[in-house]
Motif scaffolding. Structure first.
Motif, short mmCIF file in Angstrom:
data_model
loop_
_atom_site.label_atom_id
_atom_site.label_comp_id
_atom_site.label_asym_id
_atom_site.label_seq_id
_atom_site.Cartn_x
_atom_site.Cartn_y
_atom_site.Cartn_z
N LYS A 229 0.83 -1.21 0.00
CA LYS A 229 0.00 0.00 0.00
C LYS A 229 0.86 1.26 0.00
O LYS A 229 0.63 2.19 -0.78
N ASN A 230 1.87 1.30 0.86
CA ASN A 230 2.69 2.51 1.00
C ASN A 230 3.61 2.75 -0.18
O ASN A 230 4.03 3.89 -0.42
N HIS A 231 3.95 1.69 -0.91
CA HIS A 231 4.91 1.83 -2.01
C HIS A 231 4.27 1.70 -3.38
O HIS A 231 4.97 1.53 -4.38
N LYS A 232 2.97 1.81 -3.43
CA LYS A 232 2.26 1.67 -4.70
C LYS A 232 2.69 2.74 -5.70
O LYS A 232 2.98 2.45 -6.87
N GLU A 233 2.74 4.00 -5.25
CA GLU A 233 3.12 5.09 -6.15
C GLU A 233 4.58 5.02 -6.55
O GLU A 233 4.95 5.30 -7.69
N LEU A 234 5.45 4.66 -5.61
CA LEU A 234 6.87 4.53 -5.91
C LEU A 234 7.11 3.43 -6.93
O LEU A 234 7.95 3.57 -7.83
N ALA A 235 6.36 2.33 -6.82
CA ALA A 235 6.49 1.23 -7.78
C ALA A 235 6.06 1.68 -9.18
O ALA A 235 6.70 1.33 -10.18
N LYS A 236 4.98 2.46 -9.24
CA LYS A 236 4.52 2.98 -10.53
C LYS A 236 5.56 3.92 -11.14
O LYS A 236 5.82 3.87 -12.36
N GLU A 237 6.15 4.78 -10.30
CA GLU A 237 7.17 5.70 -10.80
C GLU A 237 8.41 4.95 -11.25
O GLU A 237 9.03 5.29 -12.27
N GLY A 238 8.77 3.89 -10.52
CA GLY A 238 9.90 3.06 -10.92
C GLY A 238 9.65 2.36 -12.25
O GLY A 238 10.54 2.28 -13.10
N GLU A 239 8.43 1.87 -12.44
CA GLU A 239 8.06 1.23 -13.70
C GLU A 239 8.14 2.23 -14.85
O GLU A 239 8.68 1.92 -15.92
N ARG A 240 7.61 3.43 -14.62
CA ARG A 240 7.62 4.45 -15.68
C ARG A 240 9.04 4.85 -16.07
O ARG A 240 9.37 4.92 -17.26
N SER A 241 9.91 5.06 -15.08
CA SER A 241 11.27 5.48 -15.38
C SER A 241 12.06 4.39 -16.09
O SER A 241 12.83 4.67 -17.02
N MET A 242 11.86 3.14 -15.69
CA MET A 242 12.58 2.04 -16.34
C MET A 242 12.10 1.84 -17.77
O MET A 242 12.90 1.57 -18.68
N ALA B 58 6.25 -6.67 -10.88
CA ALA B 58 5.84 -7.00 -9.52
C ALA B 58 6.88 -6.44 -8.54
O ALA B 58 8.00 -6.11 -8.94
N GLU B 59 6.50 -6.33 -7.28
CA GLU B 59 7.41 -5.75 -6.29
C GLU B 59 8.75 -6.50 -6.26
O GLU B 59 9.82 -5.88 -6.24
N ALA B 60 8.68 -7.82 -6.26
CA ALA B 60 9.90 -8.62 -6.15
C ALA B 60 10.84 -8.42 -7.34
O ALA B 60 12.05 -8.61 -7.20
N ASP B 61 10.30 -8.03 -8.49
CA ASP B 61 11.13 -7.84 -9.69
C ASP B 61 12.11 -6.68 -9.52
O ASP B 61 13.18 -6.67 -10.14
N PHE B 62 11.75 -5.70 -8.70
CA PHE B 62 12.63 -4.55 -8.49
C PHE B 62 13.86 -4.91 -7.67
O PHE B 62 14.84 -4.17 -7.68
N LEU B 63 13.82 -6.03 -6.98
CA LEU B 63 14.92 -6.41 -6.11
C LEU B 63 16.13 -6.89 -6.90
O LEU B 63 17.26 -6.48 -6.62
N GLU B 64 15.92 -7.72 -7.92
CA GLU B 64 17.05 -8.25 -8.67
C GLU B 64 16.78 -8.43 -10.16
O GLU B 64 17.64 -8.13 -11.00
N SER B 65 15.60 -8.91 -10.53
CA SER B 65 15.30 -9.23 -11.92
C SER B 65 15.44 -8.03 -12.85
O SER B 65 16.18 -8.07 -13.85
N LEU B 66 14.73 -6.94 -12.55
CA LEU B 66 14.78 -5.76 -13.40
C LEU B 66 16.16 -5.09 -13.39
O LEU B 66 16.67 -4.72 -14.46
N PRO B 67 16.81 -4.90 -12.22
CA PRO B 67 18.16 -4.33 -12.24
C PRO B 67 19.15 -5.16 -13.05
O PRO B 67 20.01 -4.61 -13.74
N LYS B 68 19.03 -6.50 -12.99
CA LYS B 68 19.92 -7.36 -13.76
C LYS B 68 19.75 -7.12 -15.26
O LYS B 68 20.73 -7.02 -16.00
#
Length: 331
Positions: free
Chosen positions: A151-164, A238-248
């Motif tokens: 809930k608290n990181h919903k907007e940050l996740a959207k912004e991260g998706e947009r920037s990537m 998904a949230e977990a993708d920001f941890l390693e999958s997407l950065p890789k």
């Protein structure tokens, strides 16, 4: 202040200016102040703040890793710190589920890396708390820590998706252009082909071999880059993708794109040497100009590449937690 607190009871210190000073020190990341105060009077460790919030909870909310390291080491003396719950049933994990203060997030480049750091904090606290803490539901939100994090990181996740996606789109266009250029260059070799044999005239020249190799490397690496960035664009985010999958994927995409640009410039320079000759005065200035795209890309994108790599595969901010404290550390 250390002299004043010596011998005081927890009841006398709770709600005092000493309590306010310690919590302010935690907010500012000043672990030395707290350490000296606790040495003067160990009961200060049990002080709580607003709504019964412990100092360890507050340190996690403020994302002050130095203070967190200190309390983590302290858990050997006071193991109850790991299972403390405030007046609203918020656990340490609920504290980690809150959004970092803006001042802390601003130190990290890009929303995607900010989201990654938030996940790293949550995973760290998840690993140290007892399993029973994971499913505790707080009073204010009626949520577990995992649900509260989402809930608290919903907007940050959207912004991260947009920037990537913006970065991946731009890099995909650049990679596609390089593929087109290098594919065409492979069949329009410098000097042309022999009409009788179909072989290039400069086939035996060393510089021609340099051209062919660098052209092939540029083509293959740019193709890899485009395919990788397409993978970024089509990810589920998904949230977990920001941890390693997407950065890789971003690391692979940016590195192969840089490598393709560098080898493209090598192919261009070797072609000039073949066509104009090594002694031509115009070759050296053009070589210097050819290095400009490589330098500019390295200047603009390499810091991001390095930061992503360190954040994903480096030791991390939790590598310096140190050994647990014992009673002798306070003597």
């Amino acid at each position: 202040m250390c002299e004043v607190v010596k011998g005081k009871s927890l009841k006398q210190l709770q709600g005092s200016v000493v309590q306010a000073a310690i919590f302010e020190a935690i907010k500012q990341g000043n672990v030395e102040f707290g350490y000296e105060m606790f040495k003067a009077n160990p009961v200060l460790v049990s002080l709580t703040g607003e709504n019964g919030k412990t100092m360890l909870q507050f340190a996690i909310e403020c994302r002050q890793e130095k203070v967190y390291f200190f309390f983590y080491r302290l858990t050997r003396i006071a193991p109850d710190l790991l299972v403390t719950i405030d007046q609203f049933s918020n656990t340490l994990l609920h504290a980690a589920a809150s959004l970092s203060p803006i001042a802390q997030l601003n130190h990290i480049q890009g929303a995607a890396l900010q989201m990654q750091r938030e996940l790293q904090w949550f995973k760290e606290i998840e690993n140290i708390v007892p399993p029973k803490i994971l499913e505790v539901v707080n009073v204010t939100d009626g949520m577990t820590a995992r649900d509260l994090f989402t809930k608290n990181h919903k907007e940050l996740a959207k912004e991260g998706e947009r920037s990537m996606k913006e970065t991946a789109t731009s890099c995909t266009v650049a990679g596609a252009l390089i593929i087109t250029i290098m594919f065409t260059a492979a069949f329009t070799v410098p000097g042309g082909n022999n009409g009788n044999t179909g072989l290039p005239f400069f086939l035996d020249k060393k510089l021609f071999k340099v051209f062919i190799v660098s052209d092939a490397l540029s083509l293959f690496s740019s193709t890899t880059s485009v395919m990788t960035f397409l993978g970024v664009l089509t990810s589920r985010y998904a949230e977990a993708d920001f941890l390693e999958s997407l950065p890789k994927k971003m690391i692979i995409g940016l590195f192969t794109l840089f490598f393709s640009i560098a080898t493209m410039m090598i192919a261009f320079v070797s072609t000039l040497f073949i066509m104009l000759g090594e002694n031509s005065w115009i070759v050296i200035p053009i070589i210097l100009l050819a290095s400009a795209p490589i330098v500019s890309f390295a200047w603009m994108q390499f810091p991001l590449l390095v930061e992503i790599f360190i954040s994903t595969y480096g030791a991390g901010i939790f590598a310096k937690k140190g050994k647990p404290l014992v009673f002798s550390d306070f003597i």
